[in-house]
Design an enzyme around this catalytic site. Structure first.
Site, PDB file in Angstrom:
ATOM      1  N   HIS A  84      -3.106   7.395   2.349  1.00 46.75           N
ATOM      2  CA  HIS A  84      -3.532   6.067   1.911  1.00 46.75           C
ATOM      3  C   HIS A  84      -4.947   5.819   2.433  1.00 46.75           C
ATOM      4  CE1 HIS A  84      -3.822   1.936   1.027  1.00 46.75           C
ATOM      5  NE2 HIS A  84      -3.639   1.509   2.255  1.00 46.75           N
ATOM      6  N   CYS A 100       0.818  -1.225   0.000  1.00 48.93           N
ATOM      7  CA  CYS A 100       0.000   0.000   0.000  1.00 48.93           C
ATOM      8  C   CYS A 100       0.849   1.272   0.000  1.00 48.93           C
ATOM      9  CB  CYS A 100      -0.958   0.006   1.185  1.00 48.93           C
ATOM     10  SG  CYS A 100      -2.028  -1.426   1.209  1.00 48.93           S
ATOM     11  N   ASN A 110     -10.067  -0.058   0.174  1.00 46.33           N
ATOM     12  CA  ASN A 110      -8.602   0.031   0.127  1.00 46.33           C
ATOM     13  C   ASN A 110      -8.109  -0.612  -1.174  1.00 46.33           C
ATOM     14  OD1 ASN A 110      -5.847  -0.241   0.478  1.00 46.33           O
ATOM     15  ND2 ASN A 110      -5.985  -1.042   2.564  1.00 46.33           N
TER      16      ASN A 110
HETATM   17  O1  UT7 Z   1      -3.260  -0.736   3.765  1.00 48.68           O
HETATM   18  C1  UT7 Z   1      -3.074  -1.125   5.082  1.00 48.68           C
HETATM   19  C2  UT7 Z   1      -4.018  -2.244   5.248  1.00 48.68           C
HETATM   20  N1  UT7 Z   1      -4.816  -2.373   6.355  1.00 48.68           N
HETATM   21  C3  UT7 Z   1      -5.254  -1.464   7.243  1.00 48.68           C
HETATM   22  O2  UT7 Z   1      -4.933  -0.333   7.264  1.00 48.68           O
HETATM   23  C4  UT7 Z   1      -6.185  -1.989   8.266  1.00 48.68           C
HETATM   24  C5  UT7 Z   1      -5.918  -1.442   9.633  1.00 48.68           C
HETATM   25  N2  UT7 Z   1      -6.878  -1.993  10.605  1.00 48.68           N
HETATM   26  C6  UT7 Z   1      -8.174  -1.714  10.566  1.00 48.68           C
HETATM   27  O3  UT7 Z   1      -8.640  -0.969   9.715  1.00 48.68           O
HETATM   28  C7  UT7 Z   1      -9.056  -2.296  11.650  1.00 48.68           C
HETATM   29  O4  UT7 Z   1      -8.243  -2.903  12.622  1.00 48.68           O
HETATM   30  C8  UT7 Z   1     -10.087  -3.321  11.087  1.00 48.68           C
HETATM   31  C9  UT7 Z   1     -11.128  -2.604  10.267  1.00 48.68           C
HETATM   32  C10 UT7 Z   1      -9.381  -4.378  10.261  1.00 48.68           C
HETATM   33  C11 UT7 Z   1     -10.797  -4.024  12.250  1.00 48.68           C
HETATM   34  O5  UT7 Z   1     -11.419  -3.075  13.090  1.00 48.68           O
HETATM   35  P1  UT7 Z   1     -11.269  -3.194  14.671  1.00 48.68           P
HETATM   36  O6  UT7 Z   1     -12.072  -2.102  15.240  1.00 48.68           O
HETATM   37  O7  UT7 Z   1      -9.791  -3.228  14.964  1.00 48.68           O
HETATM   38  O8  UT7 Z   1     -11.972  -4.561  14.953  1.00 48.68           O
HETATM   39  P2  UT7 Z   1     -11.379  -5.877  15.625  1.00 48.68           P
HETATM   40  O9  UT7 Z   1     -10.396  -6.534  14.721  1.00 48.68           O
HETATM   41  O10 UT7 Z   1     -10.974  -5.575  17.023  1.00 48.68           O
HETATM   42  O11 UT7 Z   1     -12.662  -6.778  15.676  1.00 48.68           O
HETATM   43  C12 UT7 Z   1     -13.764  -6.437  16.505  1.00 48.68           C
HETATM   44  C13 UT7 Z   1     -14.823  -7.495  16.338  1.00 48.68           C
HETATM   45  C14 UT7 Z   1     -14.307  -8.923  16.482  1.00 48.68           C
HETATM   46  O12 UT7 Z   1     -15.285  -9.673  17.145  1.00 48.68           O
HETATM   47  P3  UT7 Z   1     -15.161  -9.998  18.706  1.00 48.68           P
HETATM   48  O13 UT7 Z   1     -13.855 -10.733  18.845  1.00 48.68           O
HETATM   49  O14 UT7 Z   1     -15.138  -8.648  19.388  1.00 48.68           O
HETATM   50  O15 UT7 Z   1     -16.359 -10.813  18.969  1.00 48.68           O
HETATM   51  C15 UT7 Z   1     -14.208  -9.386  15.057  1.00 48.68           C
HETATM   52  O16 UT7 Z   1     -14.348 -10.782  14.935  1.00 48.68           O
HETATM   53  O17 UT7 Z   1     -15.389  -7.401  15.031  1.00 48.68           O
HETATM   54  C16 UT7 Z   1     -15.378  -8.689  14.422  1.00 48.68           C
HETATM   55  N3  UT7 Z   1     -15.266  -8.523  12.980  1.00 48.68           N
HETATM   56  C17 UT7 Z   1     -16.337  -8.343  12.192  1.00 48.68           C
HETATM   57  N4  UT7 Z   1     -17.642  -8.299  12.448  1.00 48.68           N
HETATM   58  C18 UT7 Z   1     -18.483  -8.088  11.414  1.00 48.68           C
HETATM   59  C19 UT7 Z   1     -14.133  -8.476  12.219  1.00 48.68           C
HETATM   60  N5  UT7 Z   1     -14.464  -8.284  10.944  1.00 48.68           N
HETATM   61  C20 UT7 Z   1     -15.824  -8.188  10.900  1.00 48.68           C
HETATM   62  C21 UT7 Z   1     -16.748  -7.992   9.857  1.00 48.68           C
HETATM   63  N6  UT7 Z   1     -18.062  -7.937  10.161  1.00 48.68           N
HETATM   64  N7  UT7 Z   1     -16.377  -7.821   8.561  1.00 48.68           N
END
Ligand code: UT7
Length: 324
Positions: A251, A118, A281
């Site tokens: 980005h 990225c 993204n």
């Molecule tokens: O180019 C660089 C590439 N990537 C990035 O920049 C990504 C950087 N990170 C992020 O944008 C965020 O960390 C994410 C969007 C990937 C995740 O958001 P978060 O607020 O950090 O969520 P999390 O990973 O802590 O997950 C929270 C909950 C989890 O459930 P539990 O364990 O709390 O029950 C996940 O399993 O959300 C769940 N979850 C979802 N629920 C519904 C994860 N993905 C999804 C989904 N739909 N698509």
């Protein structure tokens, strides 16, 4: 020493738009639960463009490049450097840049790919700037192009909702007028495992895992810290203050990362270009697509001071400060 000035830009998105609701309905058929509400709230993404099967990064790149060349008012034959930033190349080799070169009808320009995920576009832009400033190129085409949908695990809701396909391009030309003022690239390979596709082709077989895997929270924290420091550093080197920046083109991974960054840098929201809601993204394509969108709708104008920032797998990050 001449400056490298951005004299044209272009963008291309595959026509198929997939909304969060459509994606959620599709995942539900495989008992994977997600929702428009979750995706919008956690990421700001509302939709993404997805390439049809068989469509390649070079095909998207050529369309963006043609638009950038037209905008710049130069022909493909005039290019002496073509760089494509991509992590989803058409082939192992030749480079996607060589495929683009052939499709554009240029012969003889240096053509190669840059692989910095990225951050790829800011890496490629900085490379082209260095060529031009050293007198080794006069007209450079820099493209970010990705078909990220091809490396997503569509059973992993933690990643598959985040990405889209597309390409963005700029034409840089040697100029006596200020263009790119300063750039800074960084990497920390010890963080390779927080965002990777750890597969390879060996003896005709894919070995390892061919899909994108990510520790989202680690990437999130790293991205905000790295980009804030990089923005300050590149401005210090250029002798400008953060308040002088007219537009930030970060980005486009997650609107929450963008907002955190904006607040950390004390940049008001109306100075920050956001397209992640529309494109998701698109990895190396995200910065040039956002830049092109804002040039075309008249927000970014000639003379504006623009800070472009990339961050992603490697772990890599970087900033380019440019006078338009
Ligand atoms: O180019 C660089 C590439 N990537 C990035 O920049 C990504 C950087 N990170 C992020 O944008 C965020 O960390 C994410 C969007 C990937 C995740 O958001 P978060 O607020 O950090 O969520 P999390 O990973 O802590 O997950 C929270 C909950 C989890 O459930 P539990 O364990 O709390 O029950 C996940 O399993 O959300 C769940 N979850 C979802 N629920 C519904 C994860 N993905 C999804 C989904 N739909 N698509």
């Amino acid at each position: 020493m001449p400056y490298a000035k951005i004299i044209g830009s272009g963008g291309y998105l595959p026509p198929r738009v997939v909304s969060n609701d459509e994606l959620a309905a599709d995942l539900a058929t495989r008992q994977i639960e997600t929702s428009d509400a979750w995706i919008t709230e956690r990421t700001g993404i509302r939709q993404r463009h997805i390439a049809d099967p068989g469509v390649t990064s070079s095909q998207l790149a050529v369309k963006a490049a043609q638009q950038a060349l037209e905008d710049a008012g130069i022909s493909a034959e005039e290019l002496d450097l073509i760089i494509v930033a991509t992590s989803t190349p058409d082939f192992i080799f030749p480079s996607t840049a060589c495929l683009v070169q052939a499709q554009l009808g240029n012969k003889g320009a240096a053509a190669f790919d840059v692989q910095a995920v990225c951050s790829g576009f800011v890496y490629a832009l900085t490379t082209a700037d260095s060529f031009i400033r050293a007198g080794r190129a006069r007209h450079a085409l820099v493209i970010g192009a990705e078909v990220f949908s091809s490396i997503l695990d569509w059973n992993d809701r933690g990643t598959c909702v985040l990405f889209g396909d597309g390409a963005g391009a700029v034409v840089l030309s040697a100029s006596e007028e200020p263009g790119i003022l300063e750039a800074e690239l960084n990497a920390d390979g010890s963080l390779a495992n927080i965002l990777h596709v750890a597969g390879s082709v060996v003896d005709g077989q894919v070995t390892g895992d061919p899909f994108l895997r990510m520790d989202g929270q680690a990437v999130f924290k790293q991205a905000v810290t790295a980009l804030a420091a990089s923005a300050q550093s590149v401005c210090d080197k250029a002798g400008v203050s953060l308040e002088d920046i007219d537009w930030m083109v970060p980005h486009q991974a997650n609107v929450r990362i963008i907002n955190f960054l904006g607040r950390k840098l004390k940049l008001s929201d109306d100075k920050v270009i956001v397209t992640v809601d529309q494109h998701a993204n698109t990895s190396a394509a995200s910065v040039p697509l956002a830049l092109d969108a804002a040039r075309r709708d008249g927000r970014i104008r000639q003379g504006d001071l623009v800070l472009m920032q990339g961050v992603g797998g490697g772990f890599t990050w970087g900033s380019v400060l440019a006078r338009m």
